[in-house]
Design an enzyme around this catalytic site. Structure first.
Site, PDB file in Angstrom:
ATOM      1  N   HIS A 151      34.943  -3.305  54.428  1.00  0.00           N
ATOM      2  CA  HIS A 151      34.883  -2.536  53.187  1.00  0.00           C
ATOM      3  C   HIS A 151      35.976  -1.476  53.170  1.00  0.00           C
ATOM      4  O   HIS A 151      36.308  -0.897  54.205  1.00  0.00           O
ATOM      5  CB  HIS A 151      33.523  -1.850  53.030  1.00  0.00           C
ATOM      6  CG  HIS A 151      32.392  -2.798  52.789  1.00  0.00           C
ATOM      7  ND1 HIS A 151      32.427  -3.748  51.795  1.00  0.00           N
ATOM      8  CD2 HIS A 151      31.189  -2.947  53.405  1.00  0.00           C
ATOM      9  CE1 HIS A 151      31.302  -4.443  51.812  1.00  0.00           C
ATOM     10  NE2 HIS A 151      30.537  -3.981  52.779  1.00  0.00           N
ATOM     11  N   ARG A 174      30.844 -12.212  56.556  1.00  0.00           N
ATOM     12  CA  ARG A 174      30.199 -12.896  55.447  1.00  0.00           C
ATOM     13  C   ARG A 174      30.062 -14.385  55.779  1.00  0.00           C
ATOM     14  O   ARG A 174      30.806 -14.932  56.584  1.00  0.00           O
ATOM     15  CB  ARG A 174      31.011 -12.726  54.165  1.00  0.00           C
ATOM     16  CG  ARG A 174      31.156 -11.285  53.697  1.00  0.00           C
ATOM     17  CD  ARG A 174      32.055 -11.204  52.469  1.00  0.00           C
ATOM     18  NE  ARG A 174      32.200  -9.831  51.994  1.00  0.00           N
ATOM     19  CZ  ARG A 174      33.123  -8.974  52.432  1.00  0.00           C
ATOM     20  NH1 ARG A 174      33.996  -9.363  53.363  1.00  0.00           N
ATOM     21  NH2 ARG A 174      33.197  -7.744  51.946  1.00  0.00           N
ATOM     22  N   ARG A 227      24.046 -10.082  58.261  1.00  0.00           N
ATOM     23  CA  ARG A 227      25.155  -9.123  58.129  1.00  0.00           C
ATOM     24  C   ARG A 227      24.604  -7.701  58.044  1.00  0.00           C
ATOM     25  O   ARG A 227      25.096  -6.781  58.697  1.00  0.00           O
ATOM     26  CB  ARG A 227      25.965  -9.472  56.882  1.00  0.00           C
ATOM     27  CG  ARG A 227      27.103  -8.511  56.513  1.00  0.00           C
ATOM     28  CD  ARG A 227      27.869  -9.132  55.348  1.00  0.00           C
ATOM     29  NE  ARG A 227      28.720  -8.207  54.632  1.00  0.00           N
ATOM     30  CZ  ARG A 227      29.974  -7.907  54.965  1.00  0.00           C
ATOM     31  NH1 ARG A 227      30.504  -8.434  56.046  1.00  0.00           N
ATOM     32  NH2 ARG A 227      30.693  -7.080  54.222  1.00  0.00           N
ATOM     33  N   TYR A 267      22.855   1.940  54.927  1.00  0.00           N
ATOM     34  CA  TYR A 267      22.429   1.874  56.325  1.00  0.00           C
ATOM     35  C   TYR A 267      21.971   3.225  56.857  1.00  0.00           C
ATOM     36  O   TYR A 267      21.189   3.285  57.801  1.00  0.00           O
ATOM     37  CB  TYR A 267      23.552   1.284  57.181  1.00  0.00           C
ATOM     38  CG  TYR A 267      24.026  -0.027  56.614  1.00  0.00           C
ATOM     39  CD1 TYR A 267      23.159  -1.113  56.513  1.00  0.00           C
ATOM     40  CD2 TYR A 267      25.312  -0.172  56.113  1.00  0.00           C
ATOM     41  CE1 TYR A 267      23.561  -2.309  55.948  1.00  0.00           C
ATOM     42  CE2 TYR A 267      25.733  -1.368  55.544  1.00  0.00           C
ATOM     43  CZ  TYR A 267      24.849  -2.420  55.465  1.00  0.00           C
ATOM     44  OH  TYR A 267      25.247  -3.597  54.892  1.00  0.00           O
ATOM     45  N   HIS A 318      23.221 -13.235  54.638  1.00  0.00           N
ATOM     46  CA  HIS A 318      23.654 -11.875  54.303  1.00  0.00           C
ATOM     47  C   HIS A 318      22.754 -10.829  54.954  1.00  0.00           C
ATOM     48  O   HIS A 318      23.206  -9.721  55.269  1.00  0.00           O
ATOM     49  CB  HIS A 318      23.672 -11.680  52.782  1.00  0.00           C
ATOM     50  CG  HIS A 318      24.551 -10.551  52.346  1.00  0.00           C
ATOM     51  ND1 HIS A 318      25.934 -10.606  52.415  1.00  0.00           N
ATOM     52  CD2 HIS A 318      24.259  -9.320  51.856  1.00  0.00           C
ATOM     53  CE1 HIS A 318      26.446  -9.475  51.977  1.00  0.00           C
ATOM     54  NE2 HIS A 318      25.454  -8.675  51.633  1.00  0.00           N
ATOM     55  N   LYS A 347      37.571 -10.950  51.306  1.00  0.00           N
ATOM     56  CA  LYS A 347      37.663 -11.057  49.857  1.00  0.00           C
ATOM     57  C   LYS A 347      39.042 -10.582  49.414  1.00  0.00           C
ATOM     58  O   LYS A 347      39.545  -9.587  49.910  1.00  0.00           O
ATOM     59  CB  LYS A 347      36.582 -10.201  49.188  1.00  0.00           C
ATOM     60  CG  LYS A 347      35.188 -10.806  49.239  1.00  0.00           C
ATOM     61  CD  LYS A 347      34.211  -9.962  48.445  1.00  0.00           C
ATOM     62  CE  LYS A 347      32.844 -10.614  48.378  1.00  0.00           C
ATOM     63  NZ  LYS A 347      31.879  -9.806  47.592  1.00  0.00           N
TER      64      LYS A 347
END
Length: 356
Positions: A332, A210, A309, A341, A306, A234
């Site tokens: 994730h 990120r 990414r 994707y 982004h 995060k």
């Protein structure tokens, strides 16, 4: 936005807020939420509390005076009235005839309020070890998601990705073709930051981190021998991220000029630097966003960090067909987020249709 300016704006908003918002802020800062996230939340609370004052729900004259009981006694109808206000109020932008904010903005506002209500009704503790109140009106408020299939979203995103050879072509374009279009003055500015800009874009394209994770990198987080970086994900979790080999020469070139070009001392720990009047500082996210937009628009299509990414994630899935591997690379916890994707890489489906 520069960190100093961001903190200044946060302090300005905090000065107007009720005590329970300041408690919420401190609690989330400890998680830690990023300053950018907290700033966006404070803006949403400012929007909400201004409506509370205007609507006559409280007798308070200023936001800081709005008692906690107002939130406790807020009804579902009150919240629906607030949503209608957002949807129907004239926009401040005089160049548009549209009334109301977008559904995306409304969802963001409701998300911020949901976070606040969860804190007040579940997370915080008073002197008796209980939350401030128990009734969470936000659990009764429905949000409307944008109607778009995963396949449609994938197709829209695909147009803004640099897939296949375009990843390296984009980097080569910045290095060799972009400077040919510049005036002497613009060329001087470009040459000063060329190695840094290429290193940032190469890292984003080669790791999928990120933007916040990239700009917060320190020198100690970079291992070019192993091509691994340490980032703060995060929620404050530290994670090791592999970096594709094609980024190595760009990172090495930047490191070779970093100290001299940006006047960095041993105390300047930030990996990516900017220099103003002889003082080095950590580059901020806003500067990177503008830089990526400038180069990408000139190359093909204006994109955000982004989207870089997304580019890495799509290329990695195309090469491995493993959602688990892509999820791990992106940081994730589940593969649900990476379903996108599988729709971007849909050549097999198109080939089958072409044979009909």
């Amino acid at each position: 936005m520069r960190r100093e300016l961001l903190l200044e704006r946060i302090d300005k908003l905090k000065a107007t807020m009720p005590w329970y918002i300041l408690e919420y802020y401190q609690s989330k800062l400890a998680v830690p939420y990023s300053f950018t996230t907290l700033y966006e939340y404070l803006k949403e609370y400012d929007r909400f509390f201004n409506w509370v004052l205007e609507s006559g729900i409280t007798n308070a004259s200023h936001i800081a005076e709005i008692p906690l009981s107002v939130l406790e006694n807020m009804t579902k109808k009150d919240m629906e009235a607030f949503i209608l206000y957002l949807r129907e109020r004239p926009l401040l932008n005089a160049n548009t005839t549209q009334n109301g904010v977008s559904q995306t903005t409304i969802n963001r506002t409701l998300s911020a309020l949901s976070s606040l209500y969860k804190y007040l009704t579940e997370e915080v503790e008073n002197e008796q070890g209980e939350p401030y109140f128990y009734r969470n009106v936000m659990k009764k408020v429905a949000t409307k998601k944008k109607k778009e299939t995963l396949a449609a979203r994938a197709e829209n995103i695909k147009q803004k990705l640099f897939l296949g050879d375009e990843t390296e072509e984009f980097l080569q374009y910045i290095d060799r073709e972009y400077p040919k279009k510049l005036s002497n003055r613009a060329l001087s500015s470009f040459n000063k930051n060329k190695e840094r800009d290429l290193a940032i874009i190469a890292l984003l394209l080669a790791s999928g981190v990120r933007l916040s994770e990239a700009v917060n990198l320190d020198l100690k987080d970079i291992n070019l021998k192993m091509m691994v970086i340490e980032v703060t994900r995060k929620g404050g979790k530290r994670d090791s991220v592999n970096v594709a080999a094609f980024a190595k020469p760009y990172l090495e070139e930047y490191l070779s000029i970093r100290s001299k070009r940006y006047k960095a001392e041993k105390t300047d720990t930030a990996f990516f630097l900017t220099e103003y009047r002889g003082t080095p500082n950590r580059i901020d996210a806003s500067s990177v966003e503008k830089m990526v937009a400038k180069y990408s628009e000139d190359f093909k299509v204006r994109v955000t960090p982004h989207k870089l990414r997304h580019t890495l994630a799509t290329r990695l899935y195309d090469a491995t067909k493993s959602q688990v591997l892509v999820s791990h690379q992106l940081g994730h916890a589940s593969t649900q987020v990476t379903d996108l994707y599988t729709h971007i890489v849909n050549d097999e489906q198109k080939n089958a249709l072409n044979k009909l």
